[in-house]
Scaffold this active site. Structure first.
Site, mmCIF file in Angstrom:
data_model
loop_
_atom_site.group_PDB
_atom_site.id
_atom_site.type_symbol
_atom_site.label_atom_id
_atom_site.label_comp_id
_atom_site.label_asym_id
_atom_site.label_seq_id
_atom_site.Cartn_x
_atom_site.Cartn_y
_atom_site.Cartn_z
ATOM 1 N N VAL A 135 68.465 15.977 71.278
ATOM 2 C CA VAL A 135 68.028 16.002 69.876
ATOM 3 C C VAL A 135 66.662 16.685 69.788
ATOM 4 O O VAL A 135 65.712 16.296 70.471
ATOM 5 C CB VAL A 135 67.897 14.573 69.286
ATOM 6 C CG1 VAL A 135 67.480 14.638 67.817
ATOM 7 C CG2 VAL A 135 69.206 13.809 69.424
ATOM 8 N N LYS A 208 73.348 14.773 66.124
ATOM 9 C CA LYS A 208 71.970 14.336 66.364
ATOM 10 C C LYS A 208 71.640 13.111 65.511
ATOM 11 O O LYS A 208 70.948 12.193 65.975
ATOM 12 C CB LYS A 208 71.011 15.491 66.067
ATOM 13 C CG LYS A 208 71.166 16.631 67.084
ATOM 14 C CD LYS A 208 70.491 17.896 66.611
ATOM 15 C CE LYS A 208 70.582 18.984 67.671
ATOM 16 N NZ LYS A 208 70.159 20.311 67.154
#
Ligand SMILES: NC(=O)c1ccc[n+]([C@@H]2O[C@H](COP(=O)([O-])OP(=O)(O)OC[C@H]3O[C@@H](n4cnc5c(N)ncnc54)[C@H](OP(=O)(O)O)[C@@H]3O)[C@@H](O)[C@H]2O)c1
Length: 456
Positions: A135, A208
């Site tokens: 992420v 994410k």
């Protein structure tokens, strides 16, 4: 197979593309410093790729096309997965973890889909599972959420986690270009892939968001739990409307803990939205990422930096690798994923935001009242309404016969997604309405609505 006191840490690298090749470079260039930080040299045991002929720069004795065999080697301590995709990465990492090898991965799609299985395998064997690079690339974000804020209560994680779409929306805003031209420019400059689906349709951001929500709210959230809308339908007119309201349009990943009648729940969603230009996220332009974290005691925190790129992502991978290797040397363990809260996912229909709605109408007596009553019937309260075009507005080049076309620009107060959808459907059925040209959410992200220029 926790080999405490090891005098060398052996790494199996799966994948040597954009990110993997930078990991190889940095492992070599920084070998002495890494050894000092870890307490033992970190060495590559092997590198798995699909097409070895494309990697003449790699030492031939390290390269293999058989990642399963590499992962199973008894001398491997840590497996670094930079192949991408679900299979064979999933099986390879589960095998590695079950056999006590620690795992470092940048694979957001895999973590968002199979995070629970991987975390369980790691917990059962005592191995480490790190995925900081999955992420927001280089930005340290998962570790702060998981460790630095472990004593706080996170309420919201909201941000720009996809550089491609942020580049496209920034280009549309700065040049007035339409979506197709901005996408082409992004492709030409290397910010968009030949098939941009994962980015522009929000799949990458949804993965994410799932990872962020899982860590922030101690609840297992998968990509399928995340409401997802991409940016393909954002028009130059939407961007101009946002500007008129004092807003920018951004593709946001929003993860919140919300209070519902049935108790606390998690809302996780990805969509383009107008945000006030005074909000720090509005000034994040180009391919950069930024994530705003709000916690009870800490207050708001902003994380900003390069969300992708070979060296940038490799930095996050190496941070994880040093942590995993250190644990191998001194016998510690990294933090476990803690999914103890088991919060339900709030249905998207219940999510409340404000909306900017462009309604194309025939400009004749009573149309405004008819449109307003549809909003009222569905309990969507109008904050402002403005007419563009028509007899009293701009000349939009209409002919002499028939009613004059005009657009009503409506900004609502907070309403549920379900109510807004029902409103749009009912509007489309009105005889005086030519169509609902666009609907964009307006997110104030915790700021008072008065921060939104005229959109109060
Ligand atoms: N690129 C970024 O900026 C970025 C940022 C954050 C996270 N990530 C994540 O990092 C991971 C890697 O991304 P990347 O951009 O480096 O990908 P990439 O450039 O496409 O590289 C993938 C590598 O994996 C190898 N590979 C793929 N399937 C394989 C298989 N079945 N067996 C053996 N090797 C295989 C490929 O071999 P060949 O070279 O022989 O084809 C290649 O070396 C992905 O999960 C991605 O989502 C990337």
């Amino acid at each position: 197979m926790n080999a405490v006191g090891k005098d060398v840490v052996k790494v199996a690298l799966l994948g040597c593309g954009v990110v993997g090749s930078q990991v190889v470079r940095l492992l070599d260039e920084q070998a002495d410093e890494l050894a000092a930080r870890v307490g033992a040299p970190v060495e590559l045991a092997g590198i798995a790729v699909r097409r070895p002929q494309r990697h003449p720069e790699l030492p031939a004795d390290l390269v293999t096309t058989d990642p399963a065999q590499l992962v199973a080697r008894p001398d491997v301590d840590v497996v670094v997965e930079l192949m991408g995709g679900i299979e064979p990465a999933r099986d390879l990492l589960l095998d590695a973890l079950k056999n006590g090898r620690s795992v470092v991965s940048a694979n957001k799609a895999l973590l968002a889909e199979e995070g629970e299985a991987l975390a369980t395998a790691a917990r059962e064997s005592g191995a480490d599972l790190y995925y900081e690079a999955s992420v927001a690339g280089a930005i340290p974000l998962l570790r702060p959420i998981q460790q630095s804020l472990a004593g706080d209560r996170i309420r919201r994680v909201a941000g720009i986690v996809n550089g491609t779409t942020n580049f496209i929306l920034s280009a549309m805003e700065s040049t007035g270009a339409g979506y197709a031209d901005a996408l082409e420019e992004a492709g030409r400059l290397g910010y968009a892939e030949a098939d941009p689906t994962a980015d522009v349709d929000g799949y990458d951001a949804a993965s994410k968001a799932a990872i962020l929500a899982s860590l922030a709210f101690h609840t297992r959230v998968t990509a399928a739990d995340v409401h997802r809308e991409g940016i393909r339908d954002v028009t130059a007119t939407d961007i101009a409307s946002a500007r008129a309201l004092g807003c920018s349009v951004k593709l946001l990943a929003i993860c919140e803990q919300v209070d519902t009648a049935a108790g606390p729940a998690v809302s996780a969603r990805v969509y383009p939205a107008m945000i006030p230009r005074s909000h720090p996220l509005a000034s994040v332009s180009g391919a950069f990422n930024a994530v705003f974290v709000e916690a009870d005691a800490a207050g708001p925190l902003m994380f900003y930096g390069q969300g992708a790129g070979g060296p940038q992502t490799a930095s996050a991978v190496l941070g994880d690798l040093v942590a995993a290797a250190r644990n191998k040397v001194i016998g510690g363990r990294g933090p476990r994923d803690t999914a103890y809260a088991h919060l339900p996912i709030q249905p998207m229909g219940d999510v409340r935001t404000r909306y900017h709605v462009n309604v194309d109408v025939h400009d004749r007596a009573g149309v405004l009242a008819a449109v307003a009553s549809v909003f009222a019937e569905h309990e969507v309260s109008i904050a402002t309404v403005k007419q563009e075009g028509g007899k009293d507005g701009d000349d939009r080049g209409h002919g002499d016969d028939g009613p004059t076309p005009a657009t009503l620009v409506v900004v609502t107060h907070e309403a549920s997604d379900a109510a807004l959808r029902a409103t749009v459907e009912a509007l489309s059925g009105l005889e005086s309405v030519r169509g609902v040209a666009s609907v964009l959410r307006v997110e104030d992200l915790g700021r008072p609505a008065s921060a939104l220029g005229g959109a109060q």
